[in-house]
Design a protein around this motif. Structure first.
Motif, PDB file in Angstrom:
ATOM      1  N   GLU A  92      -7.906   8.311  13.720  1.00  0.00           N
ATOM      2  CA  GLU A  92      -7.397   9.162  12.642  1.00  0.00           C
ATOM      3  C   GLU A  92      -6.498   8.425  11.657  1.00  0.00           C
ATOM      4  O   GLU A  92      -6.104   8.991  10.634  1.00  0.00           O
ATOM      5  CB  GLU A  92      -6.646  10.386  13.204  1.00  0.00           C
ATOM      6  N   ASP A  93      -6.185   7.166  11.956  1.00  0.00           N
ATOM      7  CA  ASP A  93      -5.384   6.366  11.018  1.00  0.00           C
ATOM      8  C   ASP A  93      -6.248   5.823   9.872  1.00  0.00           C
ATOM      9  O   ASP A  93      -5.716   5.295   8.888  1.00  0.00           O
ATOM     10  CB  ASP A  93      -4.734   5.172  11.726  1.00  0.00           C
ATOM     11  N   SER A  94      -7.547   5.953   9.999  1.00  0.00           N
ATOM     12  CA  SER A  94      -8.449   5.460   8.941  1.00  0.00           C
ATOM     13  C   SER A  94      -8.160   6.169   7.630  1.00  0.00           C
ATOM     14  O   SER A  94      -7.873   7.363   7.599  1.00  0.00           O
ATOM     15  CB  SER A  94      -9.908   5.679   9.341  1.00  0.00           C
ATOM     16  N   GLY A  95      -8.242   5.408   6.558  1.00  0.00           N
ATOM     17  CA  GLY A  95      -7.971   5.958   5.226  1.00  0.00           C
ATOM     18  C   GLY A  95      -7.521   4.825   4.323  1.00  0.00           C
ATOM     19  O   GLY A  95      -7.539   3.656   4.714  1.00  0.00           O
ATOM     20  N   THR A  96      -7.107   5.180   3.127  1.00  0.00           N
ATOM     21  CA  THR A  96      -6.609   4.174   2.193  1.00  0.00           C
ATOM     22  C   THR A  96      -5.108   4.331   2.063  1.00  0.00           C
ATOM     23  O   THR A  96      -4.616   5.421   1.767  1.00  0.00           O
ATOM     24  CB  THR A  96      -7.292   4.288   0.824  1.00  0.00           C
ATOM     25  N   TYR A  97      -4.399   3.253   2.278  1.00  0.00           N
ATOM     26  CA  TYR A  97      -2.938   3.257   2.252  1.00  0.00           C
ATOM     27  C   TYR A  97      -2.457   2.655   0.935  1.00  0.00           C
ATOM     28  O   TYR A  97      -2.953   1.613   0.500  1.00  0.00           O
ATOM     29  CB  TYR A  97      -2.380   2.451   3.430  1.00  0.00           C
ATOM     30  N   PHE A  98      -1.508   3.343   0.332  1.00  0.00           N
ATOM     31  CA  PHE A  98      -0.921   2.869  -0.924  1.00  0.00           C
ATOM     32  C   PHE A  98       0.589   2.753  -0.771  1.00  0.00           C
ATOM     33  O   PHE A  98       1.222   3.611  -0.158  1.00  0.00           O
ATOM     34  CB  PHE A  98      -1.206   3.836  -2.069  1.00  0.00           C
ATOM     35  N   ALA A 122      -8.559  -4.669   2.297  1.00  0.00           N
ATOM     36  CA  ALA A 122      -9.344  -3.941   3.295  1.00  0.00           C
ATOM     37  C   ALA A 122      -9.024  -4.506   4.668  1.00  0.00           C
ATOM     38  O   ALA A 122      -8.711  -5.693   4.807  1.00  0.00           O
ATOM     39  CB  ALA A 122     -10.837  -4.055   3.010  1.00  0.00           C
ATOM     40  N   LEU A 123      -9.104  -3.640   5.664  1.00  0.00           N
ATOM     41  CA  LEU A 123      -8.722  -4.040   7.018  1.00  0.00           C
ATOM     42  C   LEU A 123      -9.541  -3.229   8.015  1.00  0.00           C
ATOM     43  O   LEU A 123      -9.665  -2.015   7.870  1.00  0.00           O
ATOM     44  CB  LEU A 123      -7.230  -3.761   7.204  1.00  0.00           C
ATOM     45  N   SER A 124     -10.095  -3.917   9.012  1.00  0.00           N
ATOM     46  CA  SER A 124     -10.836  -3.236  10.060  1.00  0.00           C
ATOM     47  C   SER A 124     -10.156  -3.537  11.388  1.00  0.00           C
ATOM     48  O   SER A 124      -9.930  -4.703  11.722  1.00  0.00           O
ATOM     49  CB  SER A 124     -12.295  -3.726  10.078  1.00  0.00           C
ATOM     50  N   LEU A 125      -9.809  -2.502  12.134  1.00  0.00           N
ATOM     51  CA  LEU A 125      -9.095  -2.653  13.398  1.00  0.00           C
ATOM     52  C   LEU A 125      -9.857  -1.952  14.510  1.00  0.00           C
ATOM     53  O   LEU A 125     -10.486  -0.925  14.278  1.00  0.00           O
ATOM     54  CB  LEU A 125      -7.709  -2.017  13.314  1.00  0.00           C
ATOM     55  N   HIS A 126      -9.732  -2.477  15.710  1.00  0.00           N
ATOM     56  CA  HIS A 126     -10.209  -1.750  16.875  1.00  0.00           C
ATOM     57  C   HIS A 126      -9.103  -0.808  17.342  1.00  0.00           C
ATOM     58  O   HIS A 126      -7.897  -1.104  17.172  1.00  0.00           O
ATOM     59  CB  HIS A 126     -10.588  -2.705  18.009  1.00  0.00           C
ATOM     60  N   THR A 166     -10.063   0.811   8.227  1.00  0.00           N
ATOM     61  CA  THR A 166     -11.072   1.427   9.086  1.00  0.00           C
ATOM     62  C   THR A 166     -10.708   1.103  10.528  1.00  0.00           C
ATOM     63  O   THR A 166     -10.570  -0.073  10.886  1.00  0.00           O
ATOM     64  CB  THR A 166     -12.475   0.872   8.781  1.00  0.00           C
ATOM     65  N   VAL A 167     -10.548   2.127  11.340  1.00  0.00           N
ATOM     66  CA  VAL A 167     -10.283   1.927  12.761  1.00  0.00           C
ATOM     67  C   VAL A 167     -11.555   2.255  13.526  1.00  0.00           C
ATOM     68  O   VAL A 167     -12.114   3.348  13.381  1.00  0.00           O
ATOM     69  CB  VAL A 167      -9.120   2.820  13.249  1.00  0.00           C
ATOM     70  N   ARG A 168     -11.995   1.295  14.331  1.00  0.00           N
ATOM     71  CA  ARG A 168     -13.267   1.439  15.051  1.00  0.00           C
ATOM     72  C   ARG A 168     -13.010   1.638  16.552  1.00  0.00           C
ATOM     73  O   ARG A 168     -12.035   1.100  17.084  1.00  0.00           O
ATOM     74  CB  ARG A 168     -14.114   0.186  14.859  1.00  0.00           C
ATOM     75  N   PRO A 169     -13.900   2.390  17.206  1.00  0.00           N
ATOM     76  CA  PRO A 169     -13.723   2.614  18.658  1.00  0.00           C
ATOM     77  C   PRO A 169     -13.831   1.308  19.435  1.00  0.00           C
ATOM     78  O   PRO A 169     -14.476   0.362  19.018  1.00  0.00           O
ATOM     79  CB  PRO A 169     -14.880   3.557  19.029  1.00  0.00           C
TER      80      PRO A 169
END
Lengths: 115, 111
Positions: B81-87, B10-14, B108-111
């Motif tokens: 819009e890059d949020s999602g699950t990458y495989f 899991a990864l959370s990015l601004h 998850t990309v956050r504002p």
């Protein structure tokens, strides 16, 4: 992106019932795959075909699942007697054979719920 | 059997930041493909690589051409819009061979 068509999008069955889903691969793609994706996002390979011939399949597919890819008809995957553990997203994919870019294209999936 | 180990899970990015996902293979693989799965379950193909690198907009992927034991996906200037699950998914042999999937990275990309 993908022109693989899967129907139905959602399928609800009772335990012991048959569950059948269909897939139309992208035109000109001779290789078709079926995968099962569970709620933990784990992918399980079920079976693949080249044209109408089975290339590989796992034990589960040999026993309770039946699949075919007849000429000039959609491919299908059928569970003969559904179990609760079969609830999952079933994904069909197709690809070309022998080209340098063997991209696998997936359909939108059939989400099966076994009650 | 052959394993594909994907990290992070899991990864959370601004917005506007960069990051990289990685897949390691327990054996030599012939090719790798990267997908993004949206909330409805649709798997969108991002890249197919048999060697080298490919770039598409803010995404860039590389496949270790020497050992063929890992691949990376770089995301530059992350957008919502890059949020999602990458495989990632890799195959050992020919076009008829099954792909083995990694466990996915939920981004998850956050504002």
């Amino acid at each position: 992106n993908s022109k693989v068509i899967q129907t139905p999008r959602y399928l609800v069955k009772g335990q012991g019932q048959k569950a059948k889903m269909r897939c139309i691969p992208e035109k000109g793609h001779p290789v078709v795959f079926w995968y099962q994706q569970n709620k933990n996002n784990e992918f399980k390979f079920l079976i693949n075909f080249q044209n109408q011939e089975v290339l590989q399949q796992i034990d589960m597919t040999e026993k309770r699942f039946s699949a075919e890819c007849p000429s000039n008809s959609p491919c299908s995957l059928e569970i003969q007697s559904s179990e609760a553990g079969d609830s999952a997203l079933y994904l069909c994919a197709s690809r070309d054979w022998g080209s340098s870019q063997n991209t696998l294209y997936f359909g939108a999936g059939t989400r099966l719920s076994v009650l | 059997g052959d394993q594909v180990e994907q990290s992070p899970s899991a990864l959370s990015l601004h917005e506007g930041t960069d990051s990289a996902l990685r897949c390691n293979f327990t054996t030599t693989m012939r090719s790798v493909q990267w997908f993004r799965q949206n909330s409805r379950g649709s798997l969108i193909s991002l890249f197919y690589l048999a060697s080298g690198t490919k770039e598409n907009g803010r995404l860039k992927s590389a496949f270790d051409s020497k050992e063929r034991r890992y691949s990376t996906l770089h995301i530059r200037d992350a957008q919502l819009e890059d949020s999602g699950t990458y495989f990632c998914a890799a195959e050992k042999n020919n076009a008829g061979a099954k792909l083995t999937f990694g466990g996915g990275t939920r981004l998850t990309v956050r504002p």
